[in-house]
Enzyme design. Structure first.
Site, mmCIF file in Angstrom:
data_model
loop_
_atom_site.group_PDB
_atom_site.id
_atom_site.type_symbol
_atom_site.label_atom_id
_atom_site.label_comp_id
_atom_site.label_asym_id
_atom_site.label_seq_id
_atom_site.Cartn_x
_atom_site.Cartn_y
_atom_site.Cartn_z
ATOM 1 N N SER A 198 12.672 -6.094 14.392
ATOM 2 C CA SER A 198 12.614 -7.269 13.535
ATOM 3 C C SER A 198 11.244 -7.397 12.859
ATOM 4 C CB SER A 198 12.970 -8.512 14.348
ATOM 5 O OG SER A 198 13.355 -9.563 13.501
ATOM 6 N N ASP A 397 24.233 -5.838 12.378
ATOM 7 C CA ASP A 397 23.227 -6.862 12.099
ATOM 8 C C ASP A 397 23.384 -7.378 10.677
ATOM 9 O OD1 ASP A 397 21.005 -8.505 12.336
ATOM 10 O OD2 ASP A 397 19.569 -6.894 11.919
ATOM 11 N N HIS A 455 21.550 -6.522 15.987
ATOM 12 C CA HIS A 455 20.119 -6.599 15.695
ATOM 13 C C HIS A 455 19.299 -6.087 16.879
ATOM 14 C CE1 HIS A 455 16.552 -8.313 13.717
ATOM 15 N NE2 HIS A 455 16.202 -8.820 14.895
#
Length: 657
Positions: A198, A397, A455
């Site tokens: 991220s 994601d 994710h």
């Protein structure tokens, strides 16, 4: 340059750093073994935790603004030929790396009963590498810093990590780059990799650059790995809409699609004029998608919306994914327990507040940085300097989706070319006989798309994510063994990397208890591995026995050959030890005839006795052994018979060996 004793370095710098032993964590409360629900106060994993300074020391002996970073160090279960250290960052900004440690790539997970359970073999990234989970910037997780002194830019955050590492290698000098410089890279020192997900897509390239550009890099950086990372606004903003179509949630003819398409156009126009990481008009894209998917569920009191971290799931509004993974609430409870905080050496004086996953104050301070360019601009120089880069993405994601990450890789210019070329097409990647995703590599850059992953790739695909990082680091677990050597894995048309298979090369299946079962045998991988270890011991023992038997055989043959040679020598010269030559007179009388012309055989025999020292050749072997090793004075007495001449007999002591 010879390595200084860590204590000497600390003394010179005036830095009060504790000894490594003070960071040791002997165990964690309620860490259960897989086969038992009993409390495990101790465990085979080597673990350390604690604090080190993040900023330079001031006059009072404390770092500036009292900034300290918290770390958790897990040692590898199997050590490869060249040791590896993975430094793990979570994103946010301001989110704790306990997300990675307890939900993604660490050695344990929540057990659903308030405690912890070990992950299955082959699912933890510390199987073949040490992992350093780092709560950074200061204030994140268990880290702390004075109020209003939060980190305010990416370069500052990177410098603080480098400062932390300078202290870290003083406490743990085996990780220092000096070891490799002193003793060479083959087998000495530790290869270091930065990894995370991220917003760590921003942290990691900046930290890598700071390490490489440091006058004296504290560690030997070899590569970086970024999962579902936010690295390139121009390539990634707007791909949220493409993902909604790709996943068959919206169609291009729907009203929602057309509305968001207008926002994407406005975003790209803004991107053409700006070099900032985050742009307000572009942030509206995801916010509008969330709003468009928010509905009131029949019979429910609240609203639900799409989970932005996994499009297959929904969540309550306004969380829309912030309540996921489902073990997150239990993790909150566990890390807030006083006995857990004590076991992890949490500083109760400087960090009395309860643990939170993401610190909003840290995030707000980092977002004030509007001058640092997007991290994608740092990647070409890193690649050209020899640092390997892995960009991987779970394909389910939304917020940092696979379309955007792949596009960022394809738009990157480095090594005299742009993106990947046709000579290196994407290849299918298989783990345990199942299609795990796609794999593409060119000029030090690798892109991996992970099928069926969100994710947080390690949450959904722990075995696959571990196989990926092991491949990227170049670890040959065929030589190291361990559980991953039991799981077939290949990229493209290469042969499967697997040590043991069952049922004619069958792949591992999942048993009732979650263990992988080898077809054709009905045994778990752990059982097969145990049998393999015993077979190895048996083979080693058999080999040693064969060597011993061969040695005994050769020794026996040499002994018998020596004894035979001694008998032959004795037959030639007798036991007298020294042969006295007969005189010519004696030899002249050695052969007489009788009056009838026959040869006198008695005389011949008598003469033979004289020549061989007074004994016949038929003497037994035992007498040879009696004298062969004896040492003594010469016996000059005449004992050859009444008419025989005196001879010199063998030296002996009169005692037998």
């Amino acid at each position: 340059m010879p390595l200084l004793d860590p204590r000497e370095v600390l003394l010179r710098r005036g830095i009060p750093i504790p000894a490594a032993a003070s960071f040791h964590v002997p165990g964690l409360p309620d860490l259960h073994a897989e086969s038992s629900s009993s409390t495990a106060l101790a465990h085979p994993l080597q673990m350390s935790a604690g604090y080190l300074p993040a900023r330079p020391i001031e006059a009072d002996g404390q770092p500036k603004d009292n900034a300290h970073l918290f770390f958790l160090l897990l040692r590898a279960r199997h050590v490869p030929a060249k040791r590896k250290l993975i430094i793990w960052f979570n994103g946010g900004p301001g989110c704790s790396s306990f997300d990675g440690a307890m939900m993604e790539v660490g050695a344990w997970r929540m057990d659903g009963k308030g405690g912890l359970v070990w992950v299955k073999d082959g699912a933890s990234w510390n199987e073949y590498a040490d992992i350093l989970f780092l709560d950074q910037p200061a204030g994140t997780g268990f880290s702390y810093v004075n109020t209003n002194a939060y980190t305010k830019s990416l370069p500052q955050a990177a410098d603080e990590v480098v400062h932390f590492l300078e202290q870290f290698v003083q406490v743990y000098p085996e990780y220092s780059r000096d070891v490799e410089l002193e003793y060479g890279s083959q087998g000495s020192g530790v290869d270091v990799y930065l990894a995370g997900e991220s917003f760590a897509g921003q942290y990691i390239p900046y930290t890598a650059k700071a390490i490489v550009k440091s006058p004296k890099p504290p560690v030997s950086l070899k590569g970086i790995a970024i999962g579902n990372g936010f690295i390139d606004p121009k390539s990634q903003y707007g791909t949220e809409l493409e993902t909604m179509v790709q996943k068959n949630i919206w169609t291009t003819s729907s009203g929602e699609y057309k509305h968001v398409a207008g926002l994407v156009k406005a975003c790209h126009e803004e991107l053409d004029k700006s070099n900032q990481r985050e742009i307000g008009k572009c942030e509206l894209i995801l916010q509008t998608i969330i709003a468009s998917t928010t509905t009131k569920t029949q019979g429910a009191s609240g609203y639900t919306c799409i989970n932005v971290y996994d499009v297959r799931l929904s969540d309550s509004s306004p969380a829309c994914g912030m309540n996921w993974p489902t073990t997150l609430p239990a993790m909150y409870d566990y890390l807030r327990r006083p006995d857990v905080r004590k076991a992890l050496h949490v500083d109760e004086h400087h960090k009395p507040e309860a643990w939170v996953e993401c610190n909003a104050n840290v995030g707000s301070a980092m977002r004030t940085d509007t001058t640092s360019p997007p991290s994608v601009q740092l990647l070409p120089e890193l690649l050209d300097s020899g640092v390997k880069v892995l960009l991987f993405a779970g394909e389910e994601d939304l917020i940092c989706n696979a379309i955007g990450v792949q596009r960022a890789a394809e738009n990157l210019e480095w090594g005299g070319a742009k993106g990947f070329d046709d000579k290196q097409p994407a290849q299918d990647w298989y783990v345990n006989g199942t299609h795990a995703g796609t794999w593409r590599t060119a000029r030090n850059l690798t892109y991996v798309g992970i099928k069926g992953a969100s994710h947080m790739v390690g949450v959904d695909k722990p075995i696959e994510s571990h196989d990926m990082i092991v491949r990227f680091m170049g670890i040959d677990y065929m030589k190291v063994a361990g559980p991953n050597a039991l799981i077939p894995s290949r990229v493209g048309n290469e042969p499967d990397r697997v040590l043991i298979t069952g049922g004619g090369g069958g792949i591992a299946q999942i048993g009732k208890d979650g263990s992988r079962v080898i077809p054709g045998s009905g045994k778990t991988e752990e059982e097969v591995a145990e049998e393999a270890r015993w077979r190895a011991y048996y083979d080693a023992g058999s080999f040693a026995l064969m060597v011993l038997l061969i040695a005994v055989g050769i020794g026996t043959w040499l002994l018998l050959r020596a004894r035979k040679q001694r008998r032959l020598n004795r037959n030639r010269i007798g036991r007298g030890g020294a042969l006295r030559l007969a005189t010519t007179t004696e030899l002249g009388a050695s052969r007489s005839t009788t009056g009838n012309g026959d040869t006198d055989e008695t005389s011949n025999n008598h003469e033979l006795e004289r020549l061989v020292g007074g004994k016949h050749v038929e003497d037994d072997d035992d007498d040879v052994e009696e004298h062969i090793f004896n040492v003594g004075d010469e016996d000059l007495s005449d004992s050859n018979g009444e008419n025989g001449p005196p001879v010199v007999k063998a030296r002996h002591t009169g005692s037998q060996r």
